[in-house]
Every structure is written in structure tokens, then in C-alpha cells.
Scaffold this motif. Structure first.
Motif, PDB file in Angstrom:
ATOM      1  N   LEU A  13       0.934  -1.071  -0.051  1.00 25.79           N
ATOM      2  CA  LEU A  13       0.386  -0.118  -0.519  1.00 25.79           C
ATOM      3  C   LEU A  13       0.587   1.047   0.152  1.00 25.79           C
ATOM      4  CD1 LEU A  13      -2.968   1.544   0.333  1.00 25.79           C
ATOM      5  CD2 LEU A  13      -2.316   1.105   2.464  1.00 25.79           C
ATOM      6  N   ALA A  14       1.532   1.193   0.676  1.00 29.47           N
ATOM      7  CA  ALA A  14       2.448   2.312   1.194  1.00 29.47           C
ATOM      8  C   ALA A  14       3.540   2.478  -0.745  1.00 29.47           C
ATOM      9  CB  ALA A  14       3.723   2.242   1.792  1.00 29.47           C
TER      10      ALA A  14
ATOM     11  N   GLY B 256       2.032   9.378   1.447  1.00 29.63           N
ATOM     12  CA  GLY B 256       0.542   9.538   1.810  1.00 29.63           C
ATOM     13  C   GLY B 256       0.007   8.475   3.293  1.00 29.63           C
ATOM     14  N   ILE B 257       1.481   7.795   3.772  1.00 31.13           N
ATOM     15  CA  ILE B 257       0.391   7.207   5.082  1.00 31.13           C
ATOM     16  C   ILE B 257       1.419   7.169   6.252  1.00 31.13           C
ATOM     17  CG2 ILE B 257       0.490   4.841   5.716  1.00 31.13           C
ATOM     18  CD1 ILE B 257       0.012   4.233   3.644  1.00 31.13           C
TER      19      ILE B 257
ATOM     20  N   LYS C  67       1.850   2.312  -3.632  1.00 29.65           N
ATOM     21  CA  LYS C  67       1.657   2.677  -4.048  1.00 29.65           C
ATOM     22  C   LYS C  67       1.052   3.972  -3.810  1.00 29.65           C
ATOM     23  CE  LYS C  67      -0.783  -1.658  -4.884  1.00 29.65           C
ATOM     24  NZ  LYS C  67      -2.081  -2.350  -5.282  1.00 29.65           N
ATOM     25  N   ASN C  68       1.435   4.857  -2.985  1.00 28.32           N
ATOM     26  CA  ASN C  68       0.764   5.774  -2.326  1.00 28.32           C
ATOM     27  C   ASN C  68       2.235   6.368  -1.182  1.00 28.32           C
ATOM     28  OD1 ASN C  68      -0.900   8.211  -1.011  1.00 28.32           O
ATOM     29  ND2 ASN C  68      -1.322   6.660   0.336  1.00 28.32           N
TER      30      ASN C  68
END
Length: 337
Positions: free
Chosen positions: A159-160, A166-167, A162-163
Motif C-alpha cells: 500500500l505504501a 500518503g500514510i 502505491k501511495n
């Protein structure tokens, strides 16, 4: 040497140190000077400086160990809390004290981190101190809010990636141990989690429990009640393998080989402490750590007993200084104003 390779080296050193109780390399009862005459050490009370306020992890461990050390040495060991500036005040005090064995320091990774992070730390983490003994280690854990999308370390990394940026993850402040655990994670996983500093551990933990941020690195003992109650999800512990405190939580190293971020607790003295006194102190500490009930008492404080003699403890300190310098410089970490 890369940060990831350094992490692997630290992990190997930790595995070696955790199993060693080298009593044969330490002194037994008396202290003998260079000329062979007995030295009457200690002949008066010893001051153990704790660079934290009363009630913190280092302070509680000091109080657990020191009354037993006083009994073994036949002199009082007085705990003196010299808190302030993230541990700098107490550490500077000991660095400038006499090298006679009557002023000691019980410290943690902040000892090395502060010396790297602050240009005017006022001490050299290695050159101004004599290693006496490593006492214990303490695991941390990466936790997430239960509603956070990623349910495992592997899912978080995916997830990180991809973003990027953003986290968010919280810590107790810029340059703190749990801040740097996050930067180590970024380097090892090749991601960019966004650091959010708070003024204390309670605020950082509350932010994740309350859903203001999705992640944080917390001490495992402090986080376990929230994990068991379902208010936090544990993604992984920072120990090289599973932790005895929570064997059901996988280590982050199962996904990120070489990742390790355990805190440690050890005793230092001012540089130049005579070797017979070093041996006397280290030998008595090794013995008291083997006393019945000591290991369980440490577990109740969230620490795992892990003795290392002065030489091995000194090697750990040197490795830690290299590691934290690389992490701090690579992430461009700056101390809080």
C-alpha cells in the motif's frame, strides 16, 4: 555500508549478545589493583544517574537492579534522576564525572542517537564512557488502527509503495527512538511513511487508537493491552525473531530480513574507569541477573534479560553509533526545536 546491511549486522550482534552470560570474563569478589594490592571499592555510596524522569522505563529498570547491586557490593546505590533535553543533561553530567566508579549511568539507545543528532550534544557516546554491562533489551511493535486497510506488514508495504508519503505514523518526537524505527522501516522496505511527531508516548498512542493517524511504533508492553482489547492491530514486532512477551505477533524481519529495532538498557561509567573496578561491577551485575525472579521481574517491566560483558557491550555501542548515524543522515532527521 547501507542501512539495510547495517541492520543485518546489528541483528547478528544481538543474537550473539542475547545468549551470552560470560561470567568467566568478569571479576569475582574483590578488586585487585595493578600492583596486586586489594582496592577497597566501593568504600562509599555509588550514584546511578538515570537521564529520565522517575517512572520511565530506564528508571524502573534501574530501581529493580540497583538495590540488588547495593547488596552485592556492600554499599548503597543511589538513583539520581537528571532528566531534561531528551537525556542530554544526565549523560553530560556522567561524562564529566570522576573515573572512580562512584558515578554510573543507566541508559538506552538515546545515548547514541543524541550524540549523532545534536551537534552540541556535549559528549562523545564512545570516547567519553567506559562500558560496564548490558542488562536487557526491550521489543517495540508496529501497530495500526483496526480499520486501517493494511492487515499485515506485507500489505502495508504494498500500500505504501502505491501511495508514497500518503500514510502517516506517529512518534514521541523528531529524532526519538520510535521515529527512527519508522525511518529504518522506510529504508528497509523502500517506502515513504510520513512521520508525525507528538509531544509524548500517550499522545502518539491516543492518535492511533482514536484514528487520527493509522500507524505508530510503540513499546510492546505499552501497546499489548490495546492489542488484546482489539483497539490496535499488531503488524509486527521489531525483534529479530518472535518475542517471548507476545509469541503470536510475527517479527517485521519475517518480511524485511535484517530489520531489528529493539531498545536496550545498559550501564556506563566515565571514560578511564580502572579495569579492576569495571570487572568488579560487571561481575556482580552478571551474578545478580541470574538471581531467582529477576528474569520475570524484567518481563513485567517489558524487558528481556540480555547480559553482555564490557567488551561485547562496547562493540554494541560502536555498532549502534554507526547505525543511527546512517539512519539519521539518510533520512535527513533534525532535532526538534
Amino acid at each position: 555500508m547501507s542501512v539495510t546491511r547495517s541492520l543485518r549486522c546489528i541483528g547478528l550482534a544481538a543474537a550473539t549478545l542475547a545468549g551470552s552470560v560470560a561470567l568467566a570474563r568478569t571479576g569475582a569478589t574483590g578488586v585487585t589493583g595493578a600492583a596486586g594490592a586489594d582496592v577497597a571499592y566501593p568504600s562509599r555510596p555509588i550514584t546511578m544517574v538515570v537521564p529520565q524522569a522517575p517512572g520511565g522505563g530506564v528508571d524502573l529498570l534501574a530501581r529493580l537492579v540497583m538495590h540488588r547491586l547495593a547488596s552485592a557490593l556492600g554499599q548503597p546505590v543511589v538513583i539520581e534522576n537528571r532528566a531534561g533535553a531528551g537525556g542530554l543533561i544526565g549523560t553530560r553530567y556522567v561524562a564529566r564525572a570522576a573515573s572512580d566508579g562512584y558515578t554510573l549511568l543507566l541508559t538506552s539507545p538515546s545515548h547514541n542517537i543524541n550524540a549523532v543528532l545534536h551537534q552540541k550534544a556535549g559528549y562523545d557516546a564512545l570516547g567519553d564512557f567506559t562500558p560496564v554491562a548490558l542488562l536487557a533489551r526491550g521489543p517495540f511493535v508496529l501497530v495500526a488502527h483496526p480499520d486501517f486497510e493494511a492487515k499485515s506488514t506485507a500489505e502495508l508495504i504494498a500500500l505504501a509503495r502505491k501511495n508514497p508519503g500518503g500514510i502517516a505514523y506517529g512518534s514521541v518526537g523528531a529524532g526519538s527512538f520510535n521515529h527512527l524505527l519508522g525511518e529504518m522501516f522506510n529504508a528497509a522496505a523502500q517506502v515513504k511513511l510520513q512521520h508525525v511527531p507528538y509531544k509524548g508516548s500517550a499522545q502518539a498512542a491516543s492518535a492511533v487508537v482514536g484514528g487520527q493517524i493509522p500507524l505508530s511504533f510503540n513499546s510492546l508492553p505499552g501497546a499489548l493491552p490495546f492489542i488484546r482489547a482489539g483497539r490496535l492491530r499488531a503488524l509486527g514486532v521489531t525483534t529479530p525473531g518472535v518475542s517471548r512477551l507476545a509469541p503470536d505477533i510475527p517479527p517485521l524481519s519475517s518480511v524485511l530480513p535484517g530489520y531489528e529495532g529493539t531498545t536496550w538498557y545498559g550501564i556506563l561509567a566515565p571514560a578511564g574507569l580502572p579495569q579492576p573496578i569495571v570487572d568488579r561491577l560487571s561481575g556482580q551485575i552478571a551474578r545478580l541477573l541470574q538471581e531467582p525472579g529477576m528474569e520475570q521481574s524484567m518481563v513485567q517491566l517489558g524487558a528481556q534479560m540480555s547480559y553482555a560483558n564490557p567488551q561485547d557491550f562496547g562493540d554494541l555501542l560502536a555498532a549502534q553509533t554507526i547505525l543511527w548515524r546512517q539512519v539519521i543522515e539518510a533520512a535527513n532527521v533534525r532535532p526538534a526545536d
